[in-house]
Design a protein around this motif. Structure first.
Motif, PDB file in Angstrom:
ATOM      1  N   VAL A  74       6.937 -10.030   5.029  1.00  0.00           N
ATOM      2  CA  VAL A  74       7.993  -9.913   3.834  1.00  0.00           C
ATOM      3  C   VAL A  74       7.687  -8.725   2.520  1.00  0.00           C
ATOM      4  CG1 VAL A  74       9.020 -12.107   4.304  1.00  0.00           C
ATOM      5  CG2 VAL A  74       6.828 -11.976   2.453  1.00  0.00           C
ATOM      6  N   LEU A  75       8.551  -8.570   1.800  1.00  0.00           N
ATOM      7  CA  LEU A  75       7.692  -8.150   0.137  1.00  0.00           C
ATOM      8  C   LEU A  75       7.683  -9.697  -0.759  1.00  0.00           C
ATOM      9  CD1 LEU A  75       9.772  -4.708   0.449  1.00  0.00           C
ATOM     10  CD2 LEU A  75       7.985  -4.937   1.780  1.00  0.00           C
ATOM     11  N   VAL A  76       6.520  -9.625  -1.099  1.00  0.00           N
ATOM     12  CA  VAL A  76       6.123 -10.095  -2.577  1.00  0.00           C
ATOM     13  C   VAL A  76       6.008  -8.999  -3.481  1.00  0.00           C
ATOM     14  CG1 VAL A  76       4.561 -11.326  -3.780  1.00  0.00           C
ATOM     15  CG2 VAL A  76       5.213 -11.417  -1.201  1.00  0.00           C
ATOM     16  N   ASP A  77       6.392  -9.225  -4.486  1.00  0.00           N
ATOM     17  CA  ASP A  77       6.383  -8.741  -5.763  1.00  0.00           C
ATOM     18  C   ASP A  77       6.558  -9.237  -7.333  1.00  0.00           C
ATOM     19  OD1 ASP A  77       8.442  -7.449  -8.493  1.00  0.00           O
ATOM     20  OD2 ASP A  77       9.091  -6.385  -6.572  1.00  0.00           O
ATOM     21  N   ALA A  78       5.351  -8.934  -7.768  1.00  0.00           N
ATOM     22  CA  ALA A  78       4.534  -9.173  -8.069  1.00  0.00           C
ATOM     23  C   ALA A  78       4.783  -8.727 -10.498  1.00  0.00           C
ATOM     24  CB  ALA A  78       2.654 -10.152  -8.367  1.00  0.00           C
ATOM     25  N   ASP A  79       5.182  -9.028 -11.040  1.00  0.00           N
ATOM     26  CA  ASP A  79       6.078  -8.779 -12.061  1.00  0.00           C
ATOM     27  C   ASP A  79       5.082  -9.484 -13.461  1.00  0.00           C
ATOM     28  OD1 ASP A  79       6.382  -7.002 -13.774  1.00  0.00           O
ATOM     29  OD2 ASP A  79       8.633  -7.362 -13.057  1.00  0.00           O
ATOM     30  N   LEU A 241      -7.640  -8.137  -0.913  1.00  0.00           N
ATOM     31  CA  LEU A 241      -6.763  -7.784   0.273  1.00  0.00           C
ATOM     32  C   LEU A 241      -7.808  -7.092   2.267  1.00  0.00           C
ATOM     33  CD1 LEU A 241      -3.680  -6.320  -0.654  1.00  0.00           C
ATOM     34  CD2 LEU A 241      -4.334  -8.817   0.451  1.00  0.00           C
ATOM     35  N   ILE A 242      -8.434  -6.162   0.986  1.00  0.00           N
ATOM     36  CA  ILE A 242      -9.435  -5.570   2.513  1.00  0.00           C
ATOM     37  C   ILE A 242     -10.609  -6.693   3.218  1.00  0.00           C
ATOM     38  CG2 ILE A 242     -10.376  -3.575   2.519  1.00  0.00           C
ATOM     39  CD1 ILE A 242      -9.131  -2.345   1.163  1.00  0.00           C
ATOM     40  N   ARG A 243     -10.649  -7.583   1.568  1.00  0.00           N
ATOM     41  CA  ARG A 243     -12.308  -8.060   1.596  1.00  0.00           C
ATOM     42  C   ARG A 243     -12.137  -9.122   1.978  1.00  0.00           C
ATOM     43  NH1 ARG A 243     -13.766  -8.143  -3.584  1.00  0.00           N
ATOM     44  NH2 ARG A 243     -12.957  -9.921  -4.112  1.00  0.00           N
ATOM     45  N   GLU A 244     -10.388 -10.326   2.760  1.00  0.00           N
ATOM     46  CA  GLU A 244      -9.908 -11.049   3.215  1.00  0.00           C
ATOM     47  C   GLU A 244     -10.046 -10.938   4.265  1.00  0.00           C
ATOM     48  OE1 GLU A 244      -8.707 -14.502   0.554  1.00  0.00           O
ATOM     49  OE2 GLU A 244      -9.888 -14.262  -1.111  1.00  0.00           O
ATOM     50  N   LYS A 245      -9.848  -9.637   4.773  1.00  0.00           N
ATOM     51  CA  LYS A 245      -9.139  -8.809   5.623  1.00  0.00           C
ATOM     52  C   LYS A 245      -8.261  -9.494   6.311  1.00  0.00           C
ATOM     53  CE  LYS A 245     -14.544  -8.997   8.115  1.00  0.00           C
ATOM     54  NZ  LYS A 245     -14.933  -9.231   6.742  1.00  0.00           N
ATOM     55  N   LEU A 250      -0.964  -3.354  -0.276  1.00  0.00           N
ATOM     56  CA  LEU A 250      -0.319  -3.187  -1.083  1.00  0.00           C
ATOM     57  C   LEU A 250       0.569  -1.720  -0.964  1.00  0.00           C
ATOM     58  CD1 LEU A 250       0.288  -3.342  -4.508  1.00  0.00           C
ATOM     59  CD2 LEU A 250      -2.348  -2.318  -4.435  1.00  0.00           C
ATOM     60  N   ILE A 251       1.665  -1.475  -1.123  1.00  0.00           N
ATOM     61  CA  ILE A 251       2.661  -0.609  -1.101  1.00  0.00           C
ATOM     62  C   ILE A 251       2.985   0.047  -1.840  1.00  0.00           C
ATOM     63  CG2 ILE A 251       3.049  -1.455   1.449  1.00  0.00           C
ATOM     64  CD1 ILE A 251       6.142  -2.114   1.086  1.00  0.00           C
ATOM     65  N   ASP A 256       5.570  -2.004 -14.286  1.00  0.00           N
ATOM     66  CA  ASP A 256       4.846  -3.330 -14.652  1.00  0.00           C
ATOM     67  C   ASP A 256       4.715  -3.924 -13.565  1.00  0.00           C
ATOM     68  OD1 ASP A 256       3.814  -2.354 -17.100  1.00  0.00           O
ATOM     69  OD2 ASP A 256       5.639  -3.411 -17.915  1.00  0.00           O
ATOM     70  N   GLU A 257       4.709  -3.662 -11.920  1.00  0.00           N
ATOM     71  CA  GLU A 257       4.539  -4.577 -10.439  1.00  0.00           C
ATOM     72  C   GLU A 257       4.364  -3.663  -9.841  1.00  0.00           C
ATOM     73  OE1 GLU A 257       9.404  -4.351  -9.262  1.00  0.00           O
ATOM     74  OE2 GLU A 257       9.883  -4.242 -10.688  1.00  0.00           O
ATOM     75  N   LEU A 258       3.736  -4.563  -9.364  1.00  0.00           N
ATOM     76  CA  LEU A 258       3.163  -4.403  -7.602  1.00  0.00           C
ATOM     77  C   LEU A 258       3.865  -5.296  -6.572  1.00  0.00           C
ATOM     78  CD1 LEU A 258      -0.649  -4.509  -8.352  1.00  0.00           C
ATOM     79  CD2 LEU A 258       0.323  -2.813  -8.483  1.00  0.00           C
ATOM     80  N   ILE A 259       3.923  -4.261  -5.079  1.00  0.00           N
ATOM     81  CA  ILE A 259       4.607  -5.213  -4.438  1.00  0.00           C
ATOM     82  C   ILE A 259       3.606  -4.847  -3.122  1.00  0.00           C
ATOM     83  CG2 ILE A 259       6.605  -4.222  -2.494  1.00  0.00           C
ATOM     84  CD1 ILE A 259       8.512  -3.041  -5.382  1.00  0.00           C
TER      85      ILE A 259
END
Length: 302
Positions: A74-79, A241-245, A250-251, A256-259
């Motif tokens: 799914v896409l998670v959108d954080a704003d 995200l990488i450290r916790e494997k 992040l795409i 002001d938002e990350l998806i």
């Protein structure tokens, strides 16, 4: 005619335009992000511009249905919520604004209450809307003429509103006065992270160009700091995200938002990472707040 123009623009720019840049191997659209296009310091998306997918019209928003997560994702959108006003509250060290954010109050309703001298509970929808225009307008150095046009009121009324705002928000008024003086003296302004923007317009013999320079001087420390914060948040989220494997990635960043393209088994941990890293990207006098949503498509995630 206007409807036809809107439809042809949506078809040519977005439907046909985006379809033509789908990678035949990945079946995805891969945008290019540049750091040197915008003067504010924000990342800029080009070839194609994915930050420019329409949001203002109902039909335009439908374009976001084209962007879907793969199976099991799914896409998670954080704003960031009102990040520029939160940065302004910090930089100006304005008690009224700081208290409103710390108490999780509606900043636009608080502004209407303060400027109009009425209890918070009596603020109407229209009054809140006007206060919102002033709140964001102040960040961009808005004048009474522009505000009058935005609100459909007389210039005299607009001036009274701005004067009332600066009367109540002492810290903001003092910030505006000091940053103008400092910018004229130094020829530049800085973000909270000490990124410099030079403003040669301040020395122009042309009055209009000098006015533009003053607006830039007022806005850059605020908008530039917001840009620094989101870029810092991007680095921190990606590293976590990488450290916790995790399979999630992040795409996209839009203002002001990350998806994050999130695996269904990782939704809770991804939301926790986004919350911790975005809200902890920088320590201000007010809390940084992040709103989150999710969906199979970008449309559903908003």
């Amino acid at each position: 005619l206007m409807e036809y123009r809107q439809l042809t623009k949506l078809k040519s720019t977005y439907c046909d335009g985006l379809a033509s840049v789908i990678n035949p191997e990945t079946k995805r659209i891969h945008s290019v992000f540049t750091q040197t296009v915008t003067v504010t310091g924000r990342l800029s998306s080009i070839e194609p511009n994915l930050q420019n997918i329409p949001t203002r019209t109902e039909l335009g928003r439908e374009i976001r249905r084209m962007f879907v997560a793969p199976e099991d994702y799914v896409l998670v959108d954080a704003d960031y919520s009102q990040i520029e006003l939160r940065v302004l509250a910090h930089i100006a060290n304005d008690d009224t604004m700081i208290n409103a954010f710390k108490n999780n109050e509606d900043i636009h309703a608080v502004t209407a209450s303060q400027v109009l001298g009425i209890p918070l509970s009596e603020v109407t929808k229209e009054q809140r809307s006007s206060a919102k225009a002033v709140n964001f307008g102040i960040v961009y150095g808005i004048g009474e003429f522009s505000l009058a046009q935005d609100l459909g009121i007389s210039v005299k009324e607009a001036k009274a509103y701005i004067d009332g705002y600066l009367e109540k928000y002492h810290g903001v008024r003092e910030y505006m006065e000091s940053v103008r003086e400092q910018a004229k003296k130094d020829g530049c302004v800085k973000t909270l992270m000490n990124r410099i923007r030079y403003i040669p317009e301040l020395k122009s013999p042309n009055f209009n160009i000098r006015q533009f320079g003053e607006r830039v001087a007022l806005n850059t420390p605020i908008q530039g700091t917001a840009a620094d914060i989101i870029k810092l948040a991007m680095v921190r989220v990606d590293e976590r995200l990488i450290r916790e494997k995790l399979k999630s990635r992040l795409i996209l960043q839009v203002h002001d938002e990350l998806i994050v393209e999130t695996h269904k088994d990782e939704i809770d941990i991804v939301k926790q990472i986004l919350s911790e890293e975005m809200q902890g990207a920088m320590t201000l006098n007010v809390p940084l707040k992040v709103d989150m949503s999710e969906g199979r498509s970008w449309f559903d995630a908003k």
